[in-house]
Design an enzyme around this catalytic site. Sequence first.
Site, PDB file in Angstrom:
ATOM      1  N   TYR A   1      77.794  27.543 -51.534  1.00 36.23           N
ATOM      2  CA  TYR A   1      76.559  27.149 -50.836  1.00 36.23           C
ATOM      3  C   TYR A   1      76.828  26.839 -49.357  1.00 36.23           C
ATOM      4  O   TYR A   1      76.100  27.311 -48.469  1.00 36.23           O
ATOM      5  CB  TYR A   1      75.980  25.918 -51.547  1.00 36.23           C
ATOM      6  CG  TYR A   1      74.670  25.406 -50.989  1.00 36.23           C
ATOM      7  CD1 TYR A   1      73.473  26.064 -51.249  1.00 36.23           C
ATOM      8  CD2 TYR A   1      74.636  24.242 -50.209  1.00 36.23           C
ATOM      9  CE1 TYR A   1      72.267  25.574 -50.742  1.00 36.23           C
ATOM     10  CE2 TYR A   1      73.443  23.752 -49.708  1.00 36.23           C
ATOM     11  CZ  TYR A   1      72.261  24.414 -49.977  1.00 36.23           C
ATOM     12  OH  TYR A   1      71.072  23.934 -49.482  1.00 36.23           O
TER      13      TYR A   1
ATOM     14  N   LYS B   1      75.212  28.800 -45.996  1.00 37.25           N
ATOM     15  CA  LYS B   1      74.332  28.158 -45.017  1.00 37.25           C
ATOM     16  C   LYS B   1      74.932  28.218 -43.609  1.00 37.25           C
ATOM     17  O   LYS B   1      74.204  28.355 -42.625  1.00 37.25           O
ATOM     18  CB  LYS B   1      74.055  26.714 -45.443  1.00 37.25           C
ATOM     19  CG  LYS B   1      73.219  26.615 -46.722  1.00 37.25           C
ATOM     20  CD  LYS B   1      71.867  27.285 -46.551  1.00 37.25           C
ATOM     21  CE  LYS B   1      70.924  27.026 -47.706  1.00 37.25           C
ATOM     22  NZ  LYS B   1      69.587  27.600 -47.500  1.00 37.25           N
TER      23      LYS B   1
HETATM   24  P1  NAP Z   1      63.431  24.301 -54.376  1.00 35.87           P
HETATM   25  O1  NAP Z   1      62.328  23.358 -54.648  1.00 35.87           O
HETATM   26  O2  NAP Z   1      64.300  24.749 -55.486  1.00 35.87           O
HETATM   27  O3  NAP Z   1      62.807  25.529 -53.615  1.00 35.87           O
HETATM   28  C1  NAP Z   1      63.450  26.772 -53.481  1.00 35.87           C
HETATM   29  C2  NAP Z   1      62.393  27.837 -53.576  1.00 35.87           C
HETATM   30  O4  NAP Z   1      63.005  29.104 -53.296  1.00 35.87           O
HETATM   31  C3  NAP Z   1      61.783  27.912 -54.964  1.00 35.87           C
HETATM   32  O5  NAP Z   1      60.379  27.800 -54.848  1.00 35.87           O
HETATM   33  C4  NAP Z   1      62.221  29.267 -55.483  1.00 35.87           C
HETATM   34  O6  NAP Z   1      61.185  29.916 -56.216  1.00 35.87           O
HETATM   35  C5  NAP Z   1      62.506  30.049 -54.220  1.00 35.87           C
HETATM   36  N1  NAP Z   1      63.501  31.086 -54.453  1.00 35.87           N
HETATM   37  C6  NAP Z   1      64.759  30.923 -54.912  1.00 35.87           C
HETATM   38  N2  NAP Z   1      65.374  32.099 -54.999  1.00 35.87           N
HETATM   39  C7  NAP Z   1      64.468  33.022 -54.578  1.00 35.87           C
HETATM   40  C8  NAP Z   1      64.510  34.437 -54.455  1.00 35.87           C
HETATM   41  N3  NAP Z   1      65.604  35.148 -54.760  1.00 35.87           N
HETATM   42  N4  NAP Z   1      63.402  35.078 -54.003  1.00 35.87           N
HETATM   43  C9  NAP Z   1      62.288  34.377 -53.690  1.00 35.87           C
HETATM   44  N5  NAP Z   1      62.196  33.040 -53.800  1.00 35.87           N
HETATM   45  C10 NAP Z   1      63.279  32.376 -54.234  1.00 35.87           C
HETATM   46  O7  NAP Z   1      64.434  23.689 -53.294  1.00 35.87           O
HETATM   47  P2  NAP Z   1      64.208  23.133 -51.814  1.00 35.87           P
HETATM   48  O8  NAP Z   1      65.019  21.921 -51.709  1.00 35.87           O
HETATM   49  O9  NAP Z   1      62.780  23.117 -51.436  1.00 35.87           O
HETATM   50  O10 NAP Z   1      64.963  24.273 -50.998  1.00 35.87           O
HETATM   51  C11 NAP Z   1      64.379  25.006 -49.942  1.00 35.87           C
HETATM   52  C12 NAP Z   1      65.468  25.380 -48.954  1.00 35.87           C
HETATM   53  O11 NAP Z   1      65.977  24.198 -48.356  1.00 35.87           O
HETATM   54  C13 NAP Z   1      66.674  26.080 -49.585  1.00 35.87           C
HETATM   55  O12 NAP Z   1      67.105  27.126 -48.748  1.00 35.87           O
HETATM   56  C14 NAP Z   1      67.719  24.977 -49.656  1.00 35.87           C
HETATM   57  O13 NAP Z   1      69.016  25.490 -49.645  1.00 35.87           O
HETATM   58  C15 NAP Z   1      67.378  24.220 -48.396  1.00 35.87           C
HETATM   59  N6  NAP Z   1      67.880  22.840 -48.341  1.00 35.87           N
HETATM   60  C16 NAP Z   1      67.420  21.908 -49.212  1.00 35.87           C
HETATM   61  C17 NAP Z   1      67.889  20.601 -49.131  1.00 35.87           C
HETATM   62  C18 NAP Z   1      67.438  19.516 -50.064  1.00 35.87           C
HETATM   63  O14 NAP Z   1      68.051  18.427 -50.052  1.00 35.87           O
HETATM   64  N7  NAP Z   1      66.403  19.726 -50.868  1.00 35.87           N
HETATM   65  C19 NAP Z   1      68.835  20.263 -48.148  1.00 35.87           C
HETATM   66  C20 NAP Z   1      69.278  21.249 -47.284  1.00 35.87           C
HETATM   67  C21 NAP Z   1      68.778  22.530 -47.378  1.00 35.87           C
HETATM   68  P3  NAP Z   1      61.411  30.313 -57.756  1.00 35.87           P
HETATM   69  O15 NAP Z   1      61.705  29.031 -58.466  1.00 35.87           O
HETATM   70  O16 NAP Z   1      60.148  30.938 -58.144  1.00 35.87           O
HETATM   71  O17 NAP Z   1      62.601  31.245 -57.754  1.00 35.87           O
END
Ligand code: NAP
Length: 255
Positions: A159, A163
């Site tokens: 991961y 990133k």
């Molecule tokens: P999340 O709720 O799991 O959201 C991720 C979304 O991406 C889900 O709605 C998922 O939809 C979609 N997704 C995953 N794989 C996909 C694919 N191959 N094609 C299309 N859609 C896809 O997590 P989140 O925390 O909001 O994450 C959003 C972004 O923020 C990510 O890039 C994550 O790495 C980044 N981030 C998050 C955090 C944190 O603490 N939450 C911190 C740093 C960075 P489906 O379920 O329908 O696949």
Amino acid sequence: MEPASRPDGTPVVVVTGAGSGLGRATAERFARGGWYCLLVGRTPSKLEATAALLDGGPGCSIAALDVADPGAMDEAVRRLVCERGRVDALVANAGINPVRASALETSDEAWRETLRVNLDGVHRSCKAVLPHMIERRHGAIVAVASIAGRTGMAARGAYGPSKAAVVQYVRNLAVDHGHQGIRANSVSPGFVVTDLNRAWLESLPEDALERLVGRHLLGLGAPENVADAVHFLCSDESSWITGVDLPVDGGYLAH
Ligand code: NAP
């Protein structure tokens, strides 16, 4: 491509991963700001739930697809531009973290899937919107990276590198396309409780969770904190900002 039948002045944004977490909050923020949203994700029911929250905005549509599938984003964006006549911004937010393990302990399959979604997915999303943005000499791209790509972090063997690569990918986009009127930036969020990490955070011993929270000078974030920053980076208020990675991390990286 057929021209839009009824182009209007409403700005248009594509948000990937819009079915939950940061992507959902981001779509809500853009809708409140008067943007038409194309909601992209894999699961139609999750995208429909987000769409239902955008009621007060100028409208939205849904594209259920895998961002890393060759051609899938191209087709969705082509259809969007046919219908709306423009694409002003892309939020490349879809991402996964399927394993929490060191690089040594990460299976080849998990390594490839992480890079496929987190890096190829951003690349394919950007490639889909760029020709349309270049044609209008106008566009803003924001990719969602992570503090895990900016600092060493245990058990992020795939991961973290995915990133870090996103940050560099976006910086290069800024260099290659700035003269064409395209801005490209990334944000690196700290920990925000979402579907991505809820179960893992809940599994941590209390003292480990306290330490993690304590590294954020302002405590853990909310999806809206990230959404506000992303919206800013796509708005005219950031019209002279490109090629940066903005930590949105409650001070984690400063600590
Ligand atoms: P999340 O709720 O799991 O959201 C991720 C979304 O991406 C889900 O709605 C998922 O939809 C979609 N997704 C995953 N794989 C996909 C694919 N191959 N094609 C299309 N859609 C896809 O997590 P989140 O925390 O909001 O994450 C959003 C972004 O923020 C990510 O890039 C994550 O790495 C980044 N981030 C998050 C955090 C944190 O603490 N939450 C911190 C740093 C960075 P489906 O379920 O329908 O696949």
